[in-house]
Design a protein around this motif. Sequence first.
Motif, PDB file in Angstrom:
ATOM      1  N   ALA A  20       0.918  -1.162  -0.030  1.00 36.16           N
ATOM      2  CA  ALA A  20       0.097   0.097  -0.056  1.00 36.16           C
ATOM      3  C   ALA A  20       0.984   0.966   0.014  1.00 36.16           C
ATOM      4  O   ALA A  20       0.501   2.271  -0.618  1.00 36.16           O
ATOM      5  CB  ALA A  20      -0.999   0.086   1.252  1.00 36.16           C
ATOM      6  N   HIS A  21       1.915   1.094   0.923  1.00 33.07           N
ATOM      7  CA  HIS A  21       2.924   2.474   0.749  1.00 33.07           C
ATOM      8  C   HIS A  21       3.462   2.616  -0.648  1.00 33.07           C
ATOM      9  O   HIS A  21       3.440   3.747  -0.880  1.00 33.07           O
ATOM     10  CB  HIS A  21       3.921   1.845   1.847  1.00 33.07           C
ATOM     11  N   ASP A  22       3.811   1.455  -1.147  1.00 29.00           N
ATOM     12  CA  ASP A  22       4.666   1.907  -2.370  1.00 29.00           C
ATOM     13  C   ASP A  22       3.599   2.033  -3.523  1.00 29.00           C
ATOM     14  O   ASP A  22       4.247   3.039  -4.052  1.00 29.00           O
ATOM     15  CB  ASP A  22       5.162   0.312  -2.894  1.00 29.00           C
ATOM     16  N   THR A  23       2.534   1.592  -3.560  1.00 30.21           N
ATOM     17  CA  THR A  23       1.614   2.170  -4.611  1.00 30.21           C
ATOM     18  C   THR A  23       1.318   3.455  -4.626  1.00 30.21           C
ATOM     19  O   THR A  23       0.982   3.997  -5.501  1.00 30.21           O
ATOM     20  CB  THR A  23       0.415   0.844  -4.851  1.00 30.21           C
ATOM     21  N   THR A  24       1.009   3.907  -3.133  1.00 32.58           N
ATOM     22  CA  THR A  24       0.597   5.192  -2.849  1.00 32.58           C
ATOM     23  C   THR A  24       1.633   6.216  -3.405  1.00 32.58           C
ATOM     24  O   THR A  24       1.341   7.226  -4.083  1.00 32.58           O
ATOM     25  CB  THR A  24       0.291   5.365  -1.353  1.00 32.58           C
ATOM     26  N   LEU A  25       2.974   5.712  -3.142  1.00 27.75           N
ATOM     27  CA  LEU A  25       3.962   6.666  -3.662  1.00 27.75           C
ATOM     28  C   LEU A  25       4.380   6.922  -5.169  1.00 27.75           C
ATOM     29  O   LEU A  25       4.353   7.783  -5.820  1.00 27.75           O
ATOM     30  CB  LEU A  25       5.330   6.153  -2.770  1.00 27.75           C
ATOM     31  N   ARG A  26       3.969   5.634  -5.760  1.00 32.93           N
ATOM     32  CA  ARG A  26       4.147   5.332  -7.216  1.00 32.93           C
ATOM     33  C   ARG A  26       3.040   6.333  -7.644  1.00 32.93           C
ATOM     34  O   ARG A  26       3.236   6.959  -8.999  1.00 32.93           O
ATOM     35  CB  ARG A  26       4.186   4.086  -7.594  1.00 32.93           C
ATOM     36  N   ASN A  27       2.066   6.169  -7.351  1.00 28.62           N
ATOM     37  CA  ASN A  27       0.632   6.952  -7.975  1.00 28.62           C
ATOM     38  C   ASN A  27       1.197   8.344  -7.979  1.00 28.62           C
ATOM     39  O   ASN A  27       0.659   8.838  -9.169  1.00 28.62           O
ATOM     40  CB  ASN A  27      -0.233   6.758  -6.591  1.00 28.62           C
ATOM     41  N   PHE A  28       1.804   9.051  -7.181  1.00 23.17           N
ATOM     42  CA  PHE A  28       2.335  10.274  -7.264  1.00 23.17           C
ATOM     43  C   PHE A  28       3.631  10.666  -8.126  1.00 23.17           C
ATOM     44  O   PHE A  28       3.942  11.682  -8.377  1.00 23.17           O
ATOM     45  CB  PHE A  28       2.431  10.984  -5.943  1.00 23.17           C
ATOM     46  N   GLY A  29       4.215   9.507  -8.155  1.00 26.04           N
ATOM     47  CA  GLY A  29       5.398   9.469  -9.110  1.00 26.04           C
ATOM     48  C   GLY A  29       6.731   9.759  -8.222  1.00 26.04           C
ATOM     49  O   GLY A  29       7.597  10.315  -8.631  1.00 26.04           O
ATOM     50  N   PHE A  30       6.428   9.771  -6.635  1.00 28.84           N
ATOM     51  CA  PHE A  30       7.624   9.763  -5.964  1.00 28.84           C
ATOM     52  C   PHE A  30       8.562   8.751  -5.737  1.00 28.84           C
ATOM     53  O   PHE A  30       8.376   7.804  -6.116  1.00 28.84           O
ATOM     54  CB  PHE A  30       7.046  10.190  -4.487  1.00 28.84           C
ATOM     55  N   ARG A  31       9.891   9.074  -5.615  1.00 25.79           N
ATOM     56  CA  ARG A  31      10.856   8.000  -5.123  1.00 25.79           C
ATOM     57  C   ARG A  31      10.562   7.201  -4.183  1.00 25.79           C
ATOM     58  O   ARG A  31      10.536   7.914  -2.984  1.00 25.79           O
ATOM     59  CB  ARG A  31      12.192   8.599  -5.475  1.00 25.79           C
ATOM     60  N   LEU A  32      10.740   5.841  -4.371  1.00 26.91           N
ATOM     61  CA  LEU A  32      10.417   5.016  -3.088  1.00 26.91           C
ATOM     62  C   LEU A  32      11.603   5.247  -2.017  1.00 26.91           C
ATOM     63  O   LEU A  32      11.270   5.281  -0.881  1.00 26.91           O
ATOM     64  CB  LEU A  32      10.402   3.536  -3.263  1.00 26.91           C
ATOM     65  N   ALA A  33      12.750   5.334  -2.592  1.00 29.50           N
ATOM     66  CA  ALA A  33      13.916   5.483  -1.719  1.00 29.50           C
ATOM     67  C   ALA A  33      13.889   6.824  -0.923  1.00 29.50           C
ATOM     68  O   ALA A  33      14.606   6.597   0.003  1.00 29.50           O
ATOM     69  CB  ALA A  33      15.312   5.663  -2.662  1.00 29.50           C
ATOM     70  N   ASP A  34      12.914   7.916  -1.215  1.00 26.48           N
ATOM     71  CA  ASP A  34      12.999   8.871  -0.425  1.00 26.48           C
ATOM     72  C   ASP A  34      12.118   8.657   0.791  1.00 26.48           C
ATOM     73  O   ASP A  34      12.185   9.680   1.547  1.00 26.48           O
ATOM     74  CB  ASP A  34      12.574  10.243  -1.260  1.00 26.48           C
ATOM     75  N   TYR A  35      11.222   7.619   0.732  1.00 26.04           N
ATOM     76  CA  TYR A  35      10.228   7.645   1.685  1.00 26.04           C
ATOM     77  C   TYR A  35      10.092   6.278   2.356  1.00 26.04           C
ATOM     78  O   TYR A  35       9.478   5.399   1.864  1.00 26.04           O
ATOM     79  CB  TYR A  35       8.927   8.005   1.088  1.00 26.04           C
ATOM     80  N   PRO A  36      11.311   5.771   3.057  1.00 25.45           N
ATOM     81  CA  PRO A  36      11.375   4.509   3.478  1.00 25.45           C
ATOM     82  C   PRO A  36      10.173   3.765   4.195  1.00 25.45           C
ATOM     83  O   PRO A  36       9.730   4.529   5.152  1.00 25.45           O
ATOM     84  CB  PRO A  36      12.584   4.077   4.120  1.00 25.45           C
ATOM     85  N   PHE A  37       9.588   2.843   4.004  1.00 26.20           N
ATOM     86  CA  PHE A  37       8.211   2.176   4.560  1.00 26.20           C
ATOM     87  C   PHE A  37       9.100   1.883   6.304  1.00 26.20           C
ATOM     88  O   PHE A  37      10.022   1.203   6.410  1.00 26.20           O
ATOM     89  CB  PHE A  37       7.854   1.135   4.133  1.00 26.20           C
ATOM     90  N   ALA A  38       8.151   2.057   7.321  1.00 26.12           N
ATOM     91  CA  ALA A  38       8.550   1.774   8.502  1.00 26.12           C
ATOM     92  C   ALA A  38       7.098   2.175   9.460  1.00 26.12           C
ATOM     93  O   ALA A  38       6.509   2.907   9.245  1.00 26.12           O
ATOM     94  CB  ALA A  38       9.720   2.696   9.162  1.00 26.12           C
ATOM     95  N   HIS A  39       6.783   0.982  10.302  1.00 22.27           N
ATOM     96  CA  HIS A  39       5.833   0.918  11.193  1.00 22.27           C
ATOM     97  C   HIS A  39       5.676   2.468  11.699  1.00 22.27           C
ATOM     98  O   HIS A  39       6.914   2.767  12.607  1.00 22.27           O
ATOM     99  CB  HIS A  39       5.655  -0.070  12.170  1.00 22.27           C
ATOM    100  N   LYS A  40       4.933   3.184  11.785  1.00 21.59           N
ATOM    101  CA  LYS A  40       4.640   4.711  12.354  1.00 21.59           C
ATOM    102  C   LYS A  40       5.260   5.617  11.771  1.00 21.59           C
ATOM    103  O   LYS A  40       5.510   6.849  12.147  1.00 21.59           O
ATOM    104  CB  LYS A  40       5.102   4.457  13.937  1.00 21.59           C
ATOM    105  N   ALA A  41       6.149   5.494  10.377  1.00 21.75           N
ATOM    106  CA  ALA A  41       6.690   6.618   9.913  1.00 21.75           C
ATOM    107  C   ALA A  41       5.724   7.389   9.306  1.00 21.75           C
ATOM    108  O   ALA A  41       4.781   7.150   8.918  1.00 21.75           O
ATOM    109  CB  ALA A  41       7.487   5.922   8.684  1.00 21.75           C
TER     110      ALA A  41
END
Length: 217
Positions: free
Chosen positions: A152-173
């Motif tokens: 869910a995190h990744d598809t949300t970021l991809r949806n906007f065209g943002f780089r995944l590496a700039d927003y690492p997934f972590a609980h409560k991030a």
Amino acid sequence: MPRLKTIPPEPKPDCSLCPRLVAFRRANKKAYPDYFNGAVASFGDEQARILVVGLAPGLKGANKTGRPFTGDFSGELLFRCLAAMGWSNGQNENRPDDGFELHDVMITNAVRCVPPENKPIGTEVNNCRPYLMARLDALPKLKVLFALGKVAHDTTLRNFGFRLADYPFAHKAKHLLPNGLTLIDSYHCSRYNVNTGRLTEAMFMEALMETKVALNN
Ligand code: URA
């Protein structure tokens, strides 16, 4: 600012974009003729400031009832915690006609059709993303995205065209996105994560509390 006028926020129940999911739906219609067995529409408040993004319908939960997170373990936990936050009328009885209402929250899924073994593949997430985009665009007051798990995190970021590496997934991030929205991550509230101790109800509530704080920032 709507970007996708041509795509509605919800797929038709008989959406045919993903051959594997269509084949699974066909098999499920035979095995469980009384189930909903279709692409599950989002559920909640059209004026919501919070969009919860789940993974995909559970076979015997949302795929059965036709309402996201309705009828399985993850939904019981999610709806109990949303009620504790004051974001529902607290009436969940795991039936689409139970009178349950969400307040300030809309719930959707990264993939709208039930996948085999609860695991959508990349092309299915990609095929379904336009509906996520359209769902976001149709919420005029949206402020916070609450992603349940990394898909869910990744598809949300991809949806906007943002780089995944700039927003690492972590609980409560908490990720402040350049478009003014805030993305909060949580481990998925699945039975597996709870049984393995990865996620406790207290941890889940903490992530929701972050969401409440982000609403007021
Ligand atoms: N049910 C849903 O609708 N989504 C999930 O991610 C899990 C269960």
